[in-house]
Scaffold this active site. Sequence first.
Site, PDB file in Angstrom:
ATOM      1  N   GLY A 105       1.614  -0.044   9.085  1.00 11.85           N
ATOM      2  CA  GLY A 105       0.778   1.118   8.837  1.00 11.85           C
ATOM      3  C   GLY A 105       0.135   1.063   7.463  1.00 11.85           C
ATOM      4  N   CYS A 106      -0.847   1.946   7.248  1.00 13.34           N
ATOM      5  CA  CYS A 106      -1.612   1.932   5.997  1.00 13.34           C
ATOM      6  C   CYS A 106      -0.811   2.490   4.823  1.00 13.34           C
ATOM      7  CB  CYS A 106      -2.917   2.694   6.178  1.00 13.34           C
ATOM      8  SG  CYS A 106      -2.745   4.312   6.954  1.00 13.34           S
ATOM      9  N   TYR A 107      -0.216   3.677   5.004  1.00 14.07           N
ATOM     10  CA  TYR A 107       0.652   4.208   3.952  1.00 14.07           C
ATOM     11  C   TYR A 107       1.794   3.241   3.677  1.00 14.07           C
ATOM     12  CZ  TYR A 107      -1.267   9.018   4.138  1.00 14.07           C
ATOM     13  OH  TYR A 107      -2.054  10.133   4.053  1.00 14.07           O
ATOM     14  N   THR A 108       2.262   2.615   4.743  1.00 14.02           N
ATOM     15  CA  THR A 108       3.411   1.723   4.644  1.00 14.02           C
ATOM     16  C   THR A 108       3.103   0.484   3.821  1.00 14.02           C
ATOM     17  OG1 THR A 108       3.911   2.457   6.872  1.00 14.02           O
ATOM     18  CG2 THR A 108       5.187   0.630   6.027  1.00 14.02           C
TER      19      THR A 108
ATOM     20  N   THR B  37       0.822   0.117   1.555  1.00 19.38           N
ATOM     21  CA  THR B  37       0.670   0.541   0.162  1.00 19.38           C
ATOM     22  C   THR B  37       2.026   0.703  -0.505  1.00 19.38           C
ATOM     23  OG1 THR B  37      -1.229   1.843   0.931  1.00 19.38           O
ATOM     24  CG2 THR B  37      -0.500   2.189  -1.325  1.00 19.38           C
TER      25      THR B  37
END
Length: 345
Positions: free
Chosen positions: A151-154, A156
């Site tokens: 995932g994107c938040y992940t 980061t």
Amino acid sequence: MDKIKIAIFGSNGYTGYELVRLLLRHPKAELCYLGSRAYKDEPYFKVYPNTFKKLDLLCKDEDINEVAKEVDLIFTATPQGFCAGVMNESLLQHCKVIDLSADFRLKNANIYEKWYKLEHKAKSFLNEAVYGLSELKREEIKKARLIANPGCYTTTSILALYPLVKHKLIDLNSIIIDAKSGASGAGRGAKEENLFCEINENFKAYGIASHRHTPEIEQELSLAANENITLQFTPHLVPMQRGILASIYTKFKGKINELRSVYENTYKDENFIRILPVGILPQTRFVKGTNFLDINFVFDERTQNLIIIAALDNLLKGAAGQAVQNMNLAFGFDESLGLENLGLL
């Protein structure tokens, strides 16, 4: 090898489009199939007119098992549950799969079902699936048939914290991740909370203590630390189209004069992770339209807190760009192929 034949399921979404855009200019990629139930039998340029005269494929809605027989790789940029619902051994014998949903990111099916409120229909493939964080799982990705794109938040959060967690330089019980994302992170589907008048001139937190990327971050950081980590993660929606910026707070236990060298040594060979110079903090506009993750940090002498700032484009390094990076690894191409460009300031 020569060009690989590629299919994209979920090609009409934002991430699906970014895959199309990247792969159209990739010298080793041949787009053969664009899956979309909503736009079945429509030319792709009807979905995204900027592809007019660049792509003449029609959107199709065919059995993924039949498509798999004709291609080398399938990207599934589809809602949670789709990829797990169609996954089978025959499919993987015909082609590789890079899944951009969360179906194969979490190794524990019970945790997936708790956080996603879905029955997992392909539990037997969870152990085989490789978590596709390119910089940390490179050798496994090269041999994988099934890659679970993070995932994107992940992406980061994990990459920003990994050097500290691996070397036990922070209090592992003190991690607070405060992250902000543009509206494209919620997808292209019509939802009342994503209407212009709901987002514009507004700033809100959501998914407090319940966001589904939380167990994914905890899983991978726990592996890095070789012990269980529980952390606080709060996402926010900001009125911009794309980008993620995370501010991460934690108690530092190491020698502050060695902190920069820890990051630089960990990521010294990584093309897409940039440890910015002292005094330059990451901003979303620096990474917009790129596959870069920018990281920097400040140590607060007064509170003894370490503050890590990280930014990426949620649709690229947080989704499609990382998926292409994983494709390059899985097929033996140069890892940066098709992904070298600077930010769209």
